[in-house]
Motif scaffolding. Sequence first.
Motif, PDB file in Angstrom:
ATOM      1  N   CYS A  13      -6.408  35.125 -35.678  1.00 50.53           N
ATOM      2  CA  CYS A  13      -6.124  34.629 -34.332  1.00 50.53           C
ATOM      3  C   CYS A  13      -7.243  33.686 -33.901  1.00 50.53           C
ATOM      4  CB  CYS A  13      -6.002  35.804 -33.365  1.00 50.53           C
ATOM      5  SG  CYS A  13      -5.800  35.296 -31.644  1.00 50.53           S
ATOM      6  N   CYS A  16      -9.187  35.410 -30.591  1.00 49.60           N
ATOM      7  CA  CYS A  16      -9.993  36.626 -30.603  1.00 49.60           C
ATOM      8  C   CYS A  16     -10.477  36.974 -32.004  1.00 49.60           C
ATOM      9  CB  CYS A  16      -9.206  37.790 -30.011  1.00 49.60           C
ATOM     10  SG  CYS A  16      -7.868  38.384 -31.054  1.00 49.60           S
ATOM     11  N   CYS A  32      -2.384  36.351 -31.896  1.00 47.90           N
ATOM     12  CA  CYS A  32      -1.976  37.734 -32.093  1.00 47.90           C
ATOM     13  C   CYS A  32      -1.136  38.224 -30.931  1.00 47.90           C
ATOM     14  CB  CYS A  32      -3.214  38.626 -32.289  1.00 47.90           C
ATOM     15  SG  CYS A  32      -4.214  38.785 -30.793  1.00 47.90           S
ATOM     16  N   CYS A  36      -3.580  35.899 -25.932  1.00 48.19           N
ATOM     17  CA  CYS A  36      -4.453  34.991 -26.668  1.00 48.19           C
ATOM     18  C   CYS A  36      -3.856  33.584 -26.678  1.00 48.19           C
ATOM     19  CB  CYS A  36      -4.648  35.494 -28.099  1.00 48.19           C
ATOM     20  SG  CYS A  36      -5.873  36.812 -28.187  1.00 48.19           S
TER      21      CYS A  36
HETATM   22 ZN   LIG Z   1      -5.916  37.263 -30.452  1.00 50.81          ZN
END
Ligand SMILES: [Zn+2]
Length: 65
Positions: A13, A16, A32, A36
């Motif tokens: 991702c 994050c 994800c 996000c």
């Molecule tokens: Zn994420």
Amino acid sequence: MRTTPPRPLEVTCPNCGETTVYAATNPFRPFCSARCQGQDFGAWANEAYRVEAPPSTEDQDEAQD
Ligand SMILES: [Zn+2]
């Protein structure tokens, strides 16, 4: 004939850093989660729309007397 189960492509991702599945089952790919995805887009939009303020023209107006 050998049958290999399709392996889901896993990506990181961009927001994050969590490992997430890059597949149709993940509508937020390559992120994800929706959170996000929204955060990254928000940051991108902020950067894209950030415009430097033009220099003040007060000095020019003062000459007009
Ligand atoms: Zn994420």
